[in-house]
Design a protein around this motif. Structure first.
Motif, short mmCIF file in Angstrom:
data_model
loop_
_atom_site.label_atom_id
_atom_site.label_comp_id
_atom_site.label_asym_id
_atom_site.label_seq_id
_atom_site.Cartn_x
_atom_site.Cartn_y
_atom_site.Cartn_z
N THR A 57 35.30 31.87 48.48
CA THR A 57 33.86 32.02 48.30
C THR A 57 33.28 32.95 49.35
OG1 THR A 57 33.49 30.06 49.69
CG2 THR A 57 33.71 29.71 47.30
N GLY A 58 32.07 33.40 49.03
CA GLY A 58 31.34 34.22 50.00
C GLY A 58 31.66 35.69 49.96
N GLN A 59 32.53 36.10 49.05
CA GLN A 59 32.85 37.51 48.95
C GLN A 59 32.29 38.08 47.65
OE1 GLN A 59 36.99 38.32 49.49
NE2 GLN A 59 37.18 37.03 51.31
N PRO A 60 31.82 39.33 47.66
CA PRO A 60 31.29 39.91 46.42
C PRO A 60 32.39 40.07 45.38
CG PRO A 60 31.51 41.60 48.12
CD PRO A 60 31.77 40.28 48.79
N PRO A 61 32.06 39.88 44.11
CA PRO A 61 33.08 40.01 43.06
C PRO A 61 33.49 41.46 42.86
CG PRO A 61 30.92 39.70 42.08
CD PRO A 61 30.74 39.55 43.56
N ILE A 62 34.64 41.64 42.25
CA ILE A 62 35.14 42.96 41.92
C ILE A 62 35.10 43.13 40.41
CG2 ILE A 62 37.17 44.47 41.94
CD1 ILE A 62 38.01 43.22 44.54
N ASP A 63 34.48 44.21 39.95
CA ASP A 63 34.40 44.49 38.51
C ASP A 63 35.71 45.13 38.05
OD1 ASP A 63 31.82 43.54 38.42
OD2 ASP A 63 30.90 45.52 38.63
N HIS A 173 42.88 36.49 45.75
CA HIS A 173 41.85 35.53 46.20
C HIS A 173 40.42 36.04 45.99
CE1 HIS A 173 45.17 33.34 47.85
NE2 HIS A 173 45.43 34.27 48.77
N LYS A 174 40.25 37.11 45.21
CA LYS A 174 38.91 37.63 44.95
C LYS A 174 38.40 37.11 43.60
CE LYS A 174 38.85 40.24 48.63
NZ LYS A 174 39.07 41.69 48.53
N ARG A 175 37.10 37.01 43.49
CA ARG A 175 36.50 36.70 42.19
C ARG A 175 36.38 38.00 41.40
NH1 ARG A 175 31.24 36.16 40.02
NH2 ARG A 175 30.26 36.51 42.06
N LEU A 176 36.90 37.97 40.17
CA LEU A 176 36.94 39.18 39.35
C LEU A 176 35.99 39.04 38.18
CD1 LEU A 176 40.82 39.72 39.27
CD2 LEU A 176 39.16 40.55 40.96
N ASN A 177 35.17 40.04 37.99
CA ASN A 177 34.31 40.13 36.81
C ASN A 177 35.06 40.94 35.75
OD1 ASN A 177 32.14 38.69 37.84
ND2 ASN A 177 31.10 40.50 38.62
N TRP A 178 35.66 40.25 34.78
CA TRP A 178 36.41 40.93 33.73
C TRP A 178 35.47 41.41 32.64
CZ3 TRP A 178 41.32 42.28 34.38
CH2 TRP A 178 42.09 41.57 35.30
N MET A 179 35.61 42.65 32.25
CA MET A 179 34.85 43.22 31.14
C MET A 179 35.80 43.95 30.21
SD MET A 179 31.53 44.29 33.38
CE MET A 179 32.45 44.08 34.89
N LEU A 180 35.56 43.82 28.91
CA LEU A 180 36.51 44.30 27.91
C LEU A 180 35.80 45.22 26.92
CD1 LEU A 180 39.32 44.10 26.52
CD2 LEU A 180 38.46 42.08 25.32
N ASN A 181 36.37 46.40 26.71
CA ASN A 181 35.86 47.35 25.72
C ASN A 181 36.95 47.66 24.71
OD1 ASN A 181 33.34 47.64 27.04
ND2 ASN A 181 34.19 49.17 28.42
N LEU A 182 36.58 47.63 23.44
CA LEU A 182 37.51 47.92 22.35
C LEU A 182 36.99 49.11 21.56
CD1 LEU A 182 40.10 46.79 20.91
CD2 LEU A 182 38.55 45.63 19.34
N GLY A 183 37.89 50.03 21.22
CA GLY A 183 37.49 51.21 20.46
C GLY A 183 37.28 50.90 18.99
#
Length: 479
Positions: A57-63, A173-183
């Motif tokens: 906790t306490g760390q900015p997420p990674i996109d 140990h990082k919080r990841l913001n997963w984003m998904l794009n489909l063609g």
């Protein structure tokens, strides 16, 4: 009938059957890629998880952006991370020479579990292929969505695990913001029915990717499957993006020194479809603005090229052809399928006429009805060719002819590499095959705004444009 007429009828050559307009599944008599199967290494198992190790906790997420080009023959993927784009390599699933493309197929093992590729201990009936074909039709059944979702779930799991393997030191140990794009095809967003089918596909695939194991067979009527089809997973940071593939393909072009505002044409030769679209791009108020003028998608991709060559051939000839790994050059194909070279060349001639007809119709519609005042009609229309079949003479000649008959001047361009993709990450001359996946591996906000063809009325006689809702002329036309 007079005797002379009988003689003429007797010597008049029989007309060749027309080019097919619907797919007939070409399924080879034997599995041809079992030798390329790779038993998943230990690192692939981590793809079930959304993070690498317990989050601190306490760390900015990674996109993290996943871009998937779901293709008829091959599927490609890329990951956007740390302001860079990384094409995914499939060495943990496939040993083929081309490590940037994955055959669109999966095997169902005896216990019901699904794995990517052709497992060496399964029968031909346990390998599911032609997963993309149903999505080229107006309506897609729930069963077809389920089968394609199983494959995409395996792809998504692999991409997550590959990302951990390649960038574990940064992501652990990082919080990841997963984003998904489909063609999607260029006309995909014009049709609500098709858009819904793709959304159901990507929702279901993401849910399945988080399970302990991905099942090879799904009952499309179960309440859980129906719920997963219609509800976005909370584990995704945003709603999955459905992006027209041409936007992703030209993402490198619009930020390159080759860019010119105005009208363009892109011809994407895929395994299943031939996607032809005219579009314009301009830069206004700090963002790119795209307009689609005439999108057309027809089942004239490489699979149909091969199917057309087999018209009139017997079943044994057809069973010798694998639409993914077969020889595309006419004479080599003739030998492989036990056909006469002249027969194959004659069928290719008919096929080329259909390709030219489609391209000519799209460009002519744009010139005579949609964007009459474009400077491209005088200065030359910029045309991109892409996709796995984009380099084939069976397409390049008809495309050049179809555009040239209307636009008169044709400026053929290669698709430039996206500046966030390092050149050493792919072999020379291969970027056009992974351009969709690389373009998709970014925030959809970066594409700017898009006006669909259905929201732009035809040009009236004087060339003014009317849009629903009405936009200023400068929002669509380049000065």
């Amino acid at each position: 009938m007079p005797a002379s007429a009988q003689i003429v009828a007797a010597v008049k050559p029989k007309a060749e059957p027309a080019v097919p307009v619907t797919f007939r599944s070409i399924r080879p008599s034997a599995l041809t890629r079992q030798c390329q199967y790779v038993e998943a290494p230990d690192w692939v198992e981590a793809g079930r998880q959304l993070s690498l190790g317990e989050e601190r906790t306490g760390q900015p997420p990674i996109d993290v952006f996943i871009g998937i080009d779901f293709g008829t023959s091959y599927t490609k993927a890329a990951v956007g991370l740390m302001d860079a784009i990384f094409p995914v390599r499939w060495d943990g699933a496939n040993s083929a020479d081309d490590q940037l493309t994955l055959p669109t197929e999966y095997s169902v093992l005896e216990g019901g579990r699904a794995v990517l590729g052709q497992h060496p201990r399964v029968t031909r009936e346990s390998v599911l292929v032609n997963l993309k074909h149903p999505f080229l039709m107006p309506a897609v059944s729930r069963r077809s969505i389920c089968e394609a979702a199983v494959f995409l779930a395996l792809v998504i799991r692999y991409v997550r695990s590959w990302t951990y393997k390649e960038h574990g030191d940064l992501l652990r140990h990082k919080r990841l913001n997963w984003m998904l794009n489909l063609g999607m095809p260029s006309n995909g967003l014009e049709d609500d029915q098709q858009k819904i089918a793709y959304l159901r596909l990507v929702h279901l695939a993401w849910h399945l990717s988080l399970q302990d194991q991905v099942p090879g067979r799904l009952d499309s009527d179960t309440s859980q499957v129906l719920d997963w089809m219609t509800n976005r997973p909370e584990s995704l940071a945003d709603e999955p993006g459905l992006i027209p593939e041409f936007l992703a393909q030209v993402a490198g072009y619009v930020q390159s020194s080759q860019r010119t505002d105005g009208l363009h044409c892109l011809v994407d030769v895929g395994g299943g479809s031939l996607d032809v679209v005219t579009f314009s791009v301009i830069h206004r108020e700090g963002e790119d603005k795209f307009a689609i003028w005439a999108p057309e998608v027809k089942p004239l991709g490489v699979h149909m090229l091969l199917q057309n060559r087999l018209v009139g051939a017997d079943t044994q000839d057809a069973s010798a052809v694998d639409p993914i790994s077969c020889a595309l050059e006419a004479e080599a194909f003739a030998r492989q399928a036990s056909l006469k070279p002249d027969t194959v060349l004659a069928r290719d001639g008919l096929f080329g006429q259909e390709v030219e007809k489609l391209v000519r119709a799209v460009v002519a519609k744009t010139k005579t009805k949609r964007y009459k005042l474009s400077p491209a009609w005088a200065n030359g229309l910029r045309v991109f060719m892409s996709g796995g079949g984009g380099s084939l003479a069976e397409y390049r000649g008809p495309v050049d002819g179809g555009v040239g008959r209307v636009a008169h001047r044709v400026n053929m361009l290669d698709i430039p590499r996206h500046n966030k993709v390092a050149e050493h990450l792919f072999p020379p001359g291969s970027y056009h095959r992974i351009s969709v996946a690389c373009g998709l591996a970014q925030d959809p906000f970066n594409f700017g705004t898009l006006t669909l063809a259905k929201d732009i009325e035809d040009d009236p006689a004087l060339g003014a444009v009317h849009v629903r809702p009405r936009l200023d002329r400068d929002d669509l036309y380049a000065k």
